[in-house]
Design a protein around this motif. Structure first.
Motif, mmCIF file in Angstrom:
data_model
loop_
_atom_site.group_PDB
_atom_site.id
_atom_site.type_symbol
_atom_site.label_atom_id
_atom_site.label_comp_id
_atom_site.label_asym_id
_atom_site.label_seq_id
_atom_site.Cartn_x
_atom_site.Cartn_y
_atom_site.Cartn_z
ATOM 1 N N THR A 9 0.075 -1.217 -8.215
ATOM 2 C CA THR A 9 0.729 0.093 -8.268
ATOM 3 C C THR A 9 -0.174 1.179 -7.699
ATOM 4 O O THR A 9 -1.396 1.017 -7.608
ATOM 5 C CB THR A 9 1.077 0.488 -9.715
ATOM 6 O OG1 THR A 9 -0.141 0.613 -10.479
ATOM 7 C CG2 THR A 9 1.988 -0.518 -10.365
ATOM 8 N N ALA A 10 0.455 2.277 -7.326
ATOM 9 C CA ALA A 10 -0.259 3.493 -6.934
ATOM 10 C C ALA A 10 0.585 4.668 -7.376
ATOM 11 O O ALA A 10 1.802 4.683 -7.158
ATOM 12 C CB ALA A 10 -0.508 3.541 -5.431
ATOM 13 N N LYS A 11 -0.033 5.646 -8.006
ATOM 14 C CA LYS A 11 0.699 6.805 -8.499
ATOM 15 C C LYS A 11 0.833 7.846 -7.396
ATOM 16 O O LYS A 11 -0.136 8.189 -6.717
ATOM 17 C CB LYS A 11 -0.017 7.406 -9.705
ATOM 18 C CG LYS A 11 0.774 8.518 -10.391
ATOM 19 C CD LYS A 11 0.143 8.901 -11.719
ATOM 20 C CE LYS A 11 0.971 9.979 -12.408
ATOM 21 N NZ LYS A 11 0.408 10.339 -13.742
ATOM 22 N N LEU A 12 2.050 8.325 -7.230
ATOM 23 C CA LEU A 12 2.316 9.357 -6.230
ATOM 24 C C LEU A 12 2.247 10.717 -6.902
ATOM 25 O O LEU A 12 3.038 11.021 -7.794
ATOM 26 C CB LEU A 12 3.700 9.152 -5.605
ATOM 27 C CG LEU A 12 4.166 10.226 -4.628
ATOM 28 C CD1 LEU A 12 3.243 10.261 -3.417
ATOM 29 C CD2 LEU A 12 5.606 9.969 -4.206
ATOM 30 N N GLY A 13 1.283 11.525 -6.481
ATOM 31 C CA GLY A 13 1.132 12.872 -7.021
ATOM 32 C C GLY A 13 1.131 13.894 -5.908
ATOM 33 O O GLY A 13 1.889 13.793 -4.939
ATOM 34 N N ASP A 14 0.255 14.885 -6.029
ATOM 35 C CA ASP A 14 0.182 15.916 -5.010
ATOM 36 C C ASP A 14 -0.312 15.366 -3.671
ATOM 37 O O ASP A 14 0.089 15.844 -2.606
ATOM 38 C CB ASP A 14 -0.753 17.044 -5.461
ATOM 39 C CG ASP A 14 -0.167 17.828 -6.619
ATOM 40 O OD1 ASP A 14 1.076 17.923 -6.683
ATOM 41 O OD2 ASP A 14 -0.941 18.340 -7.452
ATOM 42 N N ALA A 15 -1.204 14.363 -3.728
ATOM 43 C CA ALA A 15 -1.766 13.809 -2.490
ATOM 44 C C ALA A 15 -0.891 12.668 -1.975
ATOM 45 O O ALA A 15 -0.344 11.894 -2.764
ATOM 46 C CB ALA A 15 -3.189 13.301 -2.746
ATOM 47 N N PRO A 16 -0.745 12.533 -0.652
ATOM 48 C CA PRO A 16 0.032 11.426 -0.092
ATOM 49 C C PRO A 16 -0.592 10.081 -0.448
ATOM 50 O O PRO A 16 -1.801 9.977 -0.686
ATOM 51 C CB PRO A 16 -0.036 11.678 1.425
ATOM 52 C CG PRO A 16 -0.401 13.122 1.556
ATOM 53 C CD PRO A 16 -1.254 13.441 0.376
#
Length: 451
Positions: free
Chosen positions: A39-46
């Motif tokens: 998994t990878a969390k999508l936040g403010d940064a691409p």
């Protein structure tokens, strides 16, 4: 009361809710391929996805390019961009260079499939000091937490999904969300998705053009257009036929509808509140409800407790309905006790209907509680079982009625001494205290409660 908050295209609206934590994206989950579960969390940064160690989601799939795609929040959209990959990025078999995606979207990269899912949190609201929110009444902690949440959410345009058993007051919650919102002077349009004939759902929701089908004798606006400037309440949304759910999803995504028989979309400005007595997440798992539509509806998900879970509110609700239907009526202690003992399997709706019958049929301050309830014996003992209910529901009703009357008699006999009562019943004192709170039969601390 816990509210489930999902990140969606209305992120900016959630910023207005002071006691909730804003969600700044979703989670990219590998559901197929050598790296399944990553998994990878999508936040403010691409988030870059590829085989390069510099990527935020690194894949060992040899058919994936070093930097295959990038997923980013752009304004109020989640955008995927192909970064010149060898095998491309496909969504439902269509190659995509760049485009906005929603939760539930699956990206195919080589032999790997990555799914965008929401970053969902439980957000606890502080209990309101008030015991009502508009016409909704309750002193139970969960209800007062609900009042706090509703007050905060009402001020926004965030889409709300209200979940709860039949009779818990989901439509009333939608009404009060509307009445406490900036849209209160606009229309509140109610659509019962469970009662509309399947072949007419699209016409009723979106409207139709003259001649679009047999019987379409003139142009007609749909319910979304009727709700312009106000709120549209989609009741029993879980009953919406699966084949019509993509059209609703498109309407919510575009904030525009296309009438049956038309080719152009017409924009609408309405706040959307939906309700269901089903577990929509379970329906998604059974492929009976679209996952992407669920995420679009459940921006804020509110669960309404059943009346049996807020037993301490029963007396308050009885008094509320008496004031509403017969302000001069006084219930005797015995009548009040019988009403409080009833299990109310139909929740607040059943209680309201029973109290309306009692008040309307009362004469000279004499009421017929047994006649209104229909299943409480003349001696006031535990009610008999009902054969007009499903087995599990009838059994639960009987068990709850037994528990309430048994615990009430037990504690009264021991003069509120919790320890002595627990010893006689041969149950744990903590469990006894929980049962008393469940049925509103005592305060937080009683004689013998030295914990």
């Amino acid at each position: 009361m816990y509210a489930h908050i999902l990140m969606s295209s209305v992120t900016a609206l959630l910023e207005e809710i002071p006691s909730t934590r804003q969600l700044r994206g979703g989670v990219l989950l590998v559901i197929k391929g050598p790296d399944r579960g990553a998994t990878a969390k999508l936040g403010d940064a691409p988030v870059a996805i590829g085989s390069s160690p510099a990527c935020q989601l690194v894949l060992t799939d040899t058919t994936v390019s070093r930097k295959h795609v990038e997923v980013a929040l752009v304004g109020d959209e989640i955008v995927v961009t192909d970064c010149g990959s060898r095998n491309g990025c496909t969504i439902q078999g269509v190659r995509v260079e760049k485009g906005a995606i929603s939760f539930g979207t699956e990206l195919k990269l080589g032999r790997t499939i990555v799914k965008l899912v929401p970053d969902e949190e439980l957000v606890a609201a502080a209990p309101s000091p008030q015991t009502s929110f508009g016409s909704i009444v309750g002193g139970d902690t969960r209800m007062r937490q609900l009042f706090t949440l509703l007050g905060e959410v009402a001020a926004t345009d965030a889409t709300v999904l209200v979940e709860g058993e039949t009779g818990t007051g989901k439509e009333l919650i939608a009404e009060e969300l509307h009445n406490h919102s900036p849209r209160k002077n606009g229309p509140l349009v109610v659509v019962d998705c469970g009662s509309v004939p399947r072949e007419l759902v699209a016409s009723i929701l979106f409207g139709h053009m003259k001649g679009a089908f047999t019987g379409a004798l003139s142009d007609r606006k749909g319910m979304f257009a009727e709700a312009h400037g106000g709120t549209i309440f989609l009741d029993e949304i879980g009953e919406l036929p699966l084949e019509l759910q993509p059209a609703l999803l498109r309407a919510l995504d575009k904030r525009a509808v296309c009438r049956v028989g038309a080719t152009a979309y017409e924009r609408f400005d309405a706040r959307v509140v939906a309700a269901t007595n089903r577990d929509l997440r379970a329906e998604v798992g059974k492929k009976r409800f679209r996952e992407d539509l669920y995420y679009r509806l459940a921006v804020i998900r509110v669960a309404v407790p059943a009346l049996r879970e807020r037993g301490s509110d029963i007396r308050m609700l009885i008094e509320h309905f008496v004031r509403r239907f017969a302000p001069d009526l006084t219930l005797s202690p015995d009548d009040m006790a019988r009403l409080v003992r009833h299990s109310w399997p139909g929740n607040v709706r059943e209680l309201r209907n029973a109290m309306e019958r009692i008040c309307l049929l009362s004469r000279n301050n004499v009421v017929d509680v047994e006649g209104a309830l229909g299943d409480i014996s003349a001696g006031g003992s535990a009610p008999g079982f009902r054969t007009d209910l499903p087995f599990k529901e009838a059994k639960n009703q009987l068990v709850e009625a037994f528990e309430r009357e048994y615990i009430e008699g037990l504690v009264e006999r021991h003069q509120q001494n919790l320890s002595a009562a627990a010893r006689e019943a041969q149950i744990d004192r903590k469990h006894l205290r929980e049962l008393m709170r469940k049925y509103g039969l005592g305060g937080a601390r009683l004689a013998g409660d030295d914990e």
